[in-house]
Design a protein around this motif. Structure first.
Motif, PDB file in Angstrom:
ATOM      1  N   ALA A 161       7.213  35.477  38.394  1.00  0.00           N
ATOM      2  CA  ALA A 161       8.106  35.853  37.277  1.00  0.00           C
ATOM      3  C   ALA A 161       8.247  37.486  37.383  1.00  0.00           C
ATOM      4  O   ALA A 161       9.379  38.229  37.480  1.00  0.00           O
ATOM      5  CB  ALA A 161       7.891  35.472  35.793  1.00  0.00           C
ATOM      6  N   GLY A 201      16.849  46.344  42.265  1.00  0.00           N
ATOM      7  CA  GLY A 201      18.063  46.167  42.881  1.00  0.00           C
ATOM      8  C   GLY A 201      19.172  46.809  42.066  1.00  0.00           C
ATOM      9  O   GLY A 201      20.142  47.369  42.509  1.00  0.00           O
ATOM     10  N   MET A 202      19.057  46.498  40.791  1.00  0.00           N
ATOM     11  CA  MET A 202      20.051  47.099  39.575  1.00  0.00           C
ATOM     12  C   MET A 202      20.219  48.571  39.985  1.00  0.00           C
ATOM     13  O   MET A 202      21.105  49.110  40.215  1.00  0.00           O
ATOM     14  CB  MET A 202      19.826  46.772  38.463  1.00  0.00           C
ATOM     15  CG  MET A 202      19.966  45.333  38.033  1.00  0.00           C
ATOM     16  SD  MET A 202      19.322  44.957  36.454  1.00  0.00           S
ATOM     17  CE  MET A 202      20.316  45.953  35.286  1.00  0.00           C
ATOM     18  N   TYR A 215      10.025  49.891  49.408  1.00  0.00           N
ATOM     19  CA  TYR A 215      10.484  48.831  48.369  1.00  0.00           C
ATOM     20  C   TYR A 215       9.521  48.094  47.842  1.00  0.00           C
ATOM     21  O   TYR A 215       9.350  47.823  46.926  1.00  0.00           O
ATOM     22  CB  TYR A 215      11.584  48.073  48.842  1.00  0.00           C
ATOM     23  CG  TYR A 215      12.858  48.679  48.923  1.00  0.00           C
ATOM     24  CD1 TYR A 215      13.439  49.471  47.807  1.00  0.00           C
ATOM     25  CD2 TYR A 215      13.622  49.042  50.249  1.00  0.00           C
ATOM     26  CE1 TYR A 215      14.701  50.370  47.973  1.00  0.00           C
ATOM     27  CE2 TYR A 215      14.907  49.787  50.320  1.00  0.00           C
ATOM     28  CZ  TYR A 215      15.491  50.295  49.064  1.00  0.00           C
ATOM     29  OH  TYR A 215      16.486  51.067  49.016  1.00  0.00           O
ATOM     30  N   ARG A 216       8.600  47.624  48.600  1.00  0.00           N
ATOM     31  CA  ARG A 216       7.268  47.025  48.191  1.00  0.00           C
ATOM     32  C   ARG A 216       6.405  47.689  47.181  1.00  0.00           C
ATOM     33  O   ARG A 216       6.279  47.220  46.259  1.00  0.00           O
ATOM     34  CB  ARG A 216       6.363  46.418  49.558  1.00  0.00           C
ATOM     35  CG  ARG A 216       7.216  45.304  50.271  1.00  0.00           C
ATOM     36  CD  ARG A 216       6.114  44.395  51.033  1.00  0.00           C
ATOM     37  NE  ARG A 216       6.584  43.376  51.977  1.00  0.00           N
ATOM     38  CZ  ARG A 216       6.933  42.219  51.541  1.00  0.00           C
ATOM     39  NH1 ARG A 216       6.670  41.850  50.358  1.00  0.00           N
ATOM     40  NH2 ARG A 216       7.467  41.422  52.381  1.00  0.00           N
ATOM     41  N   ASP A 238       7.303  39.648  39.662  1.00  0.00           N
ATOM     42  CA  ASP A 238       7.789  40.221  41.017  1.00  0.00           C
ATOM     43  C   ASP A 238       9.223  40.069  40.949  1.00  0.00           C
ATOM     44  O   ASP A 238      10.241  40.876  41.434  1.00  0.00           O
ATOM     45  CB  ASP A 238       7.187  39.492  42.042  1.00  0.00           C
ATOM     46  CG  ASP A 238       5.857  39.784  42.368  1.00  0.00           C
ATOM     47  OD1 ASP A 238       5.633  41.215  42.179  1.00  0.00           O
ATOM     48  OD2 ASP A 238       5.137  39.083  43.144  1.00  0.00           O
ATOM     49  N   VAL A 239       9.927  38.727  40.567  1.00  0.00           N
ATOM     50  CA  VAL A 239      11.227  38.443  40.526  1.00  0.00           C
ATOM     51  C   VAL A 239      11.966  39.525  39.725  1.00  0.00           C
ATOM     52  O   VAL A 239      12.837  40.210  39.976  1.00  0.00           O
ATOM     53  CB  VAL A 239      11.657  37.214  40.297  1.00  0.00           C
ATOM     54  CG1 VAL A 239      13.142  36.872  40.119  1.00  0.00           C
ATOM     55  CG2 VAL A 239      11.148  36.157  41.292  1.00  0.00           C
ATOM     56  N   GLU A 240      11.329  39.766  38.270  1.00  0.00           N
ATOM     57  CA  GLU A 240      11.964  40.691  37.524  1.00  0.00           C
ATOM     58  C   GLU A 240      11.844  42.247  38.063  1.00  0.00           C
ATOM     59  O   GLU A 240      12.986  42.962  37.882  1.00  0.00           O
ATOM     60  CB  GLU A 240      11.274  40.463  36.171  1.00  0.00           C
ATOM     61  CG  GLU A 240      11.644  39.354  35.536  1.00  0.00           C
ATOM     62  CD  GLU A 240      10.657  38.724  34.714  1.00  0.00           C
ATOM     63  OE1 GLU A 240      10.742  37.746  33.811  1.00  0.00           O
ATOM     64  OE2 GLU A 240       9.616  39.679  34.154  1.00  0.00           O
ATOM     65  N   TRP A 261      11.983  43.067  41.330  1.00  0.00           N
ATOM     66  CA  TRP A 261      12.969  43.404  42.306  1.00  0.00           C
ATOM     67  C   TRP A 261      14.423  43.157  41.859  1.00  0.00           C
ATOM     68  O   TRP A 261      15.246  44.015  42.572  1.00  0.00           O
ATOM     69  CB  TRP A 261      12.664  42.067  43.442  1.00  0.00           C
ATOM     70  CG  TRP A 261      11.591  42.575  44.315  1.00  0.00           C
ATOM     71  CD1 TRP A 261      10.298  42.265  44.104  1.00  0.00           C
ATOM     72  CD2 TRP A 261      11.730  43.241  45.676  1.00  0.00           C
ATOM     73  NE1 TRP A 261       9.488  42.949  45.084  1.00  0.00           N
ATOM     74  CE2 TRP A 261      10.379  43.418  46.218  1.00  0.00           C
ATOM     75  CE3 TRP A 261      12.840  43.628  46.472  1.00  0.00           C
ATOM     76  CZ2 TRP A 261      10.293  43.935  47.233  1.00  0.00           C
ATOM     77  CZ3 TRP A 261      12.474  44.331  47.718  1.00  0.00           C
ATOM     78  CH2 TRP A 261      11.327  44.398  48.062  1.00  0.00           C
ATOM     79  N   ALA A 262      14.795  42.619  40.957  1.00  0.00           N
ATOM     80  CA  ALA A 262      15.950  42.493  40.257  1.00  0.00           C
ATOM     81  C   ALA A 262      16.263  43.842  39.503  1.00  0.00           C
ATOM     82  O   ALA A 262      17.348  44.482  39.852  1.00  0.00           O
ATOM     83  CB  ALA A 262      15.882  41.490  39.073  1.00  0.00           C
ATOM     84  N   ILE A 263      15.294  44.313  38.953  1.00  0.00           N
ATOM     85  CA  ILE A 263      15.421  45.728  38.033  1.00  0.00           C
ATOM     86  C   ILE A 263      15.652  46.666  39.098  1.00  0.00           C
ATOM     87  O   ILE A 263      16.510  47.562  39.321  1.00  0.00           O
ATOM     88  CB  ILE A 263      14.412  46.059  37.315  1.00  0.00           C
ATOM     89  CG1 ILE A 263      14.157  45.230  36.067  1.00  0.00           C
ATOM     90  CG2 ILE A 263      14.256  47.702  36.915  1.00  0.00           C
ATOM     91  CD1 ILE A 263      13.056  45.333  35.053  1.00  0.00           C
TER      92      ILE A 263
END
Lengths: 211, 211
Positions: free
Chosen positions: A167, A177-178, A139-140, A169-171, A173-175
């Motif tokens: 930002a 996760g989706m 995942y990383r 990184d958060v985006e 991980w969000a993508i």
């Protein structure tokens, strides 16, 4: 590592056991493919080396030519599945004309991969317990590749940029996760058309990230 | 079921073993809290009933007053963690003035929950193998609640609506996947401020879903 760079995977065999011939490479691949089915169907604790060699139609000794143990082949499998997802998606990323189109095509391509290789979920998810380091690394590194693409898109003015250091990184991980959850629900559990699912999610991503 | 409706959880005890007194309820709660620590630290296969009763400081017989087996208390725990996430987030959803603000606040609240209850990940993730039905139910009901909120937001013109029948489901699974992965990376593995992480992700969600 950029997803656009050609990847030269190091051997998945245990240390000192890398195949030296093309024939050996094919046997190693056969063992890994059999391991996908064995662990994908029976899980890590129930899955066995004998089960893998029977599925691969190779002798037990042949298994040990390449791997030290059940743990070793499972760890190799996690790295292998991670590389296969990356390699499956790489061509659509290379063909994309801009960053957001790349992410859109990558999602659709990932959903198609998940539909065709449903065992990938069981194997990666079980890695959280059977190979925590491999799980985290998968995942990383995946998120790092997405974040690097977003950073490049921000530099080109294609993606909305803030001055927040986390930002991208958060985006990313969000993508990711989706993608993972849409794959589980709509490609592994469900039979919805990957194009339809990606279309809806991609509208969200595009609107959400455009400059 | 709407996340805004007050929830009246049925007992987590095994069939016919629901506590009949407030004292019994407290003992059941003590056993579940001990089970969170036991399974959260040792996992399902290594975790034991004796470990749970020692942590809870109750007699072995007391455990069997409420639960039939290790499998039963694990399944109860999955339902319990699912309910606790829902109950933790419910007040911020009720206080939100519109749909997208609700989802934004829900994400931040979820990240705070994950930071405070890191074991929730190990337990829910291990449920994929130890209690597949509970695992699937947790995610399906969570996504159904998000989808219902999005549908309500679309009816009010607060959320972008298409004529696709699966749009709200896809969006709900996308949002849930974002939340789960952001929680894993930034609340369980990392120490980033939940407000900062939620702020970045919420900009994406708001831009992505606004009418």
């Amino acid at each position: 590592m950029s997803a656009n760079a050609p990847t030269e995977p190091t051997s998945q065999a245990s240390a000192g056991k890398a195949p030296r011939t093309a024939r050996g490479e094919r046997t190693l691949r056969k063992i890994l493919d059999a391991a996908i089915d064995e662990f994908g169907e029976r899980g890590f604790s129930e899955g066995s080396i004998v089960g893998i060699t029977q599925r691969a139609r190779v002798a037990l000794g042949t298994f040990y030519t390449y791997f030290d143990s059940k743990e070793a082949v499972f760890k190799a499998l996690v790295r292998d599945m991670s590389a296969r997802v990356r390699e499956h998606v790489a061509p659509v990323l290379m063909a994309a004309t801009d960053t957001l189109e790349g992410e859109e095509k990558a999602l659709e391509s990932y959903l198609q991969f998940a539909r065709a290789h449903k065992q990938v979920y069981r194997i990666i998810d079980e890695a959280e317990f059977a190979d925590p380091q491999g799980f985290e690394e998968h995942y990383r590194t995946t998120a790092a590749r997405i974040a690097a693409r977003l950073e490049a898109g921000k530099a080109k003015g294609e993606v909305f940029a803030t001055n927040s250091k986390i930002a991208s990184d958060v985006e990313a991980w969000a993508i990711m996760g989706m993608n993972v959850f849409l794959g589980l629900r709509f490609a592994v559990w469900g039979k919805e058309n990957p194009k339809d699912v990606a279309g809806i999610a991609n509208r969200m991503i595009r609107q959400g990230l455009q400059a």
